[in-house]
Design an enzyme around this catalytic site. Sequence first.
Site, mmCIF file in Angstrom:
data_model
loop_
_atom_site.group_PDB
_atom_site.id
_atom_site.type_symbol
_atom_site.label_atom_id
_atom_site.label_comp_id
_atom_site.label_asym_id
_atom_site.label_seq_id
_atom_site.Cartn_x
_atom_site.Cartn_y
_atom_site.Cartn_z
ATOM 1 N N ARG A 1 0.920 -7.895 21.235
ATOM 2 C CA ARG A 1 -0.334 -7.140 21.182
ATOM 3 C C ARG A 1 -1.451 -7.984 20.562
ATOM 4 O O ARG A 1 -1.342 -8.378 19.391
ATOM 5 C CB ARG A 1 -0.096 -5.892 20.320
ATOM 6 C CG ARG A 1 -1.319 -5.087 20.026
ATOM 7 C CD ARG A 1 -1.080 -4.073 18.919
ATOM 8 N NE ARG A 1 -2.279 -3.285 18.713
ATOM 9 C CZ ARG A 1 -2.547 -2.603 17.618
ATOM 10 N NH1 ARG A 1 -1.674 -2.595 16.626
ATOM 11 N NH2 ARG A 1 -3.651 -1.930 17.514
ATOM 12 N N ARG B 1 -13.462 0.852 11.788
ATOM 13 C CA ARG B 1 -12.241 0.415 11.077
ATOM 14 C C ARG B 1 -12.479 0.238 9.582
ATOM 15 O O ARG B 1 -11.562 0.061 8.797
ATOM 16 C CB ARG B 1 -11.726 -0.901 11.648
ATOM 17 C CG ARG B 1 -11.137 -0.762 13.014
ATOM 18 C CD ARG B 1 -10.453 -2.045 13.458
ATOM 19 N NE ARG B 1 -10.494 -2.141 14.901
ATOM 20 C CZ ARG B 1 -9.611 -1.576 15.720
ATOM 21 N NH1 ARG B 1 -8.592 -0.888 15.248
ATOM 22 N NH2 ARG B 1 -9.733 -1.691 17.022
ATOM 23 N N TYR C 1 -3.654 -9.977 15.687
ATOM 24 C CA TYR C 1 -2.510 -9.539 14.883
ATOM 25 C C TYR C 1 -1.397 -10.590 14.732
ATOM 26 O O TYR C 1 -0.408 -10.326 14.064
ATOM 27 C CB TYR C 1 -1.930 -8.243 15.474
ATOM 28 C CG TYR C 1 -2.943 -7.114 15.490
ATOM 29 C CD1 TYR C 1 -3.469 -6.613 14.303
ATOM 30 C CD2 TYR C 1 -3.400 -6.559 16.693
ATOM 31 C CE1 TYR C 1 -4.413 -5.600 14.307
ATOM 32 C CE2 TYR C 1 -4.340 -5.526 16.707
ATOM 33 C CZ TYR C 1 -4.843 -5.062 15.504
ATOM 34 O OH TYR C 1 -5.771 -4.057 15.496
ATOM 35 N N GLU D 1 -1.137 0.695 1.082
ATOM 36 C CA GLU D 1 -1.595 0.590 2.475
ATOM 37 C C GLU D 1 -1.768 -0.887 2.840
ATOM 38 O O GLU D 1 -2.398 -1.622 2.078
ATOM 39 C CB GLU D 1 -2.923 1.338 2.595
ATOM 40 C CG GLU D 1 -3.548 1.294 3.965
ATOM 41 C CD GLU D 1 -4.943 1.944 3.984
ATOM 42 O OE1 GLU D 1 -5.164 2.960 3.288
ATOM 43 O OE2 GLU D 1 -5.806 1.413 4.694
ATOM 44 N N SER E 1 -4.868 -7.330 9.926
ATOM 45 C CA SER E 1 -6.242 -7.812 10.074
ATOM 46 C C SER E 1 -7.082 -7.332 8.885
ATOM 47 O O SER E 1 -6.671 -6.412 8.168
ATOM 48 C CB SER E 1 -6.839 -7.288 11.386
ATOM 49 O OG SER E 1 -6.937 -5.876 11.352
ATOM 50 N N ASP F 1 -2.969 14.056 3.707
ATOM 51 C CA ASP F 1 -2.445 15.239 3.018
ATOM 52 C C ASP F 1 -0.946 15.123 2.762
ATOM 53 O O ASP F 1 -0.448 15.558 1.719
ATOM 54 C CB ASP F 1 -2.745 16.511 3.834
ATOM 55 C CG ASP F 1 -4.214 16.899 3.770
ATOM 56 O OD1 ASP F 1 -4.963 16.322 2.963
ATOM 57 O OD2 ASP F 1 -4.623 17.797 4.547
ATOM 58 N N HIS G 1 -2.650 -3.868 6.047
ATOM 59 C CA HIS G 1 -3.147 -4.191 7.385
ATOM 60 C C HIS G 1 -3.030 -5.681 7.617
ATOM 61 O O HIS G 1 -3.340 -6.483 6.720
ATOM 62 C CB HIS G 1 -4.614 -3.774 7.527
ATOM 63 C CG HIS G 1 -4.821 -2.314 7.304
ATOM 64 N ND1 HIS G 1 -4.502 -1.375 8.259
ATOM 65 C CD2 HIS G 1 -5.260 -1.635 6.227
ATOM 66 C CE1 HIS G 1 -4.761 -0.168 7.765
ATOM 67 N NE2 HIS G 1 -5.210 -0.294 6.530
ATOM 68 N N ASN H 1 1.686 0.660 6.975
ATOM 69 C CA ASN H 1 0.609 0.240 7.869
ATOM 70 C C ASN H 1 0.397 1.391 8.851
ATOM 71 O O ASN H 1 1.160 1.542 9.814
ATOM 72 C CB ASN H 1 0.956 -1.057 8.624
ATOM 73 C CG ASN H 1 -0.228 -1.518 9.471
ATOM 74 O OD1 ASN H 1 -1.193 -0.770 9.691
ATOM 75 N ND2 ASN H 1 -0.168 -2.740 9.966
ATOM 76 N N ARG I 1 -14.236 -5.987 10.768
ATOM 77 C CA ARG I 1 -14.159 -5.675 12.201
ATOM 78 C C ARG I 1 -15.167 -4.574 12.564
ATOM 79 O O ARG I 1 -16.226 -4.484 11.975
ATOM 80 C CB ARG I 1 -12.712 -5.302 12.552
ATOM 81 C CG ARG I 1 -11.725 -6.452 12.256
ATOM 82 C CD ARG I 1 -10.306 -6.086 12.605
ATOM 83 N NE ARG I 1 -10.143 -5.837 14.029
ATOM 84 C CZ ARG I 1 -9.091 -5.226 14.580
ATOM 85 N NH1 ARG I 1 -8.091 -4.805 13.801
ATOM 86 N NH2 ARG I 1 -9.016 -5.037 15.879
ATOM 87 N N PRO J 1 1.128 3.718 14.912
ATOM 88 C CA PRO J 1 1.033 3.494 16.354
ATOM 89 C C PRO J 1 0.690 2.055 16.751
ATOM 90 O O PRO J 1 -0.107 1.393 16.089
ATOM 91 C CB PRO J 1 -0.092 4.443 16.793
ATOM 92 C CG PRO J 1 -0.849 4.759 15.561
ATOM 93 C CD PRO J 1 0.144 4.700 14.434
ATOM 94 N N ASN J 2 1.348 1.644 17.816
ATOM 95 C CA ASN J 2 1.129 0.340 18.473
ATOM 96 C C ASN J 2 1.705 -0.843 17.708
ATOM 97 O O ASN J 2 1.700 -1.964 18.210
ATOM 98 C CB ASN J 2 -0.366 0.109 18.764
ATOM 99 C CG ASN J 2 -0.938 1.191 19.665
ATOM 100 O OD1 ASN J 2 -0.387 1.446 20.737
ATOM 101 N ND2 ASN J 2 -1.986 1.863 19.241
ATOM 102 N N ALA K 1 -4.102 2.754 13.652
ATOM 103 C CA ALA K 1 -5.384 3.442 13.860
ATOM 104 C C ALA K 1 -5.474 4.773 13.100
ATOM 105 O O ALA K 1 -6.584 5.255 12.826
ATOM 106 C CB ALA K 1 -5.620 3.666 15.348
HETATM 107 C C1 DQA Z 1 -4.181 -2.436 11.749
HETATM 108 C C2 DQA Z 1 -5.705 -2.237 11.813
HETATM 109 C C3 DQA Z 1 -6.057 -0.945 12.534
HETATM 110 O O1 DQA Z 1 -7.467 -0.793 12.621
HETATM 111 C C4 DQA Z 1 -5.498 -0.968 13.939
HETATM 112 O O2 DQA Z 1 -5.758 0.269 14.587
HETATM 113 C C5 DQA Z 1 -4.055 -1.298 13.990
HETATM 114 C C6 DQA Z 1 -3.553 -2.367 13.116
HETATM 115 C C7 DQA Z 1 -3.821 -3.801 11.129
HETATM 116 O O3 DQA Z 1 -2.672 -3.959 10.745
HETATM 117 O O4 DQA Z 1 -4.652 -4.710 11.080
HETATM 118 O O5 DQA Z 1 -3.294 -0.752 14.767
HETATM 119 O O6 DQA Z 1 -3.629 -1.418 10.910
#
Ligand code: DQA
Length: 145
Positions: A18, A111, A23, A98, A102, A87, A100, A74, A107, A10-11, A77
Amino acid sequence: MAKVLVLNGPNLNLLGTREPDVYGSVTLDQINGSLTDLAKELGVTLDFFQSNQEGQLIDRIHQAMNEVDGILFNPGAFTHYSIALRDALSAVKIPCVEVHLSNIHSREEFRKVSVLAPVCVGQISGFGVLSYMLGLRAVAENIKK
Ligand code: DQA
């Protein structure tokens, strides 16, 4: 040729505009373009999927079973609370890295926890776009093993 699924939660479709201070200003399309260039060098092919919905990400992970050799993820959240995604990754047993942009460990407290990390090969966090590039290298190396 080995296939890697590049998943974004998401996002992340809003990357570029954003919170650029957190980011960066690179868009998801640009990241995917750079990953495509790197994939050629590494000799893997890529599939891309982004969704803001947990269920769609779960469905895409299920679909990847017997189709995909590794996942670069990625989870946004969902990282911090989606037991359902954890799962799904456990169920399909596809090695996942995984990533990220950031550094989630520097943070807010909420997180710092990833419920997905224990079912992933590893986690790369805090290097901006480079996190994805390092992550793809890690997935490709893991496939070779
Ligand atoms: C994120 C870090 C997450 O905490 C956040 O909710 C994101 C982006 C990152 O790429 O730094 O949406 O996954």
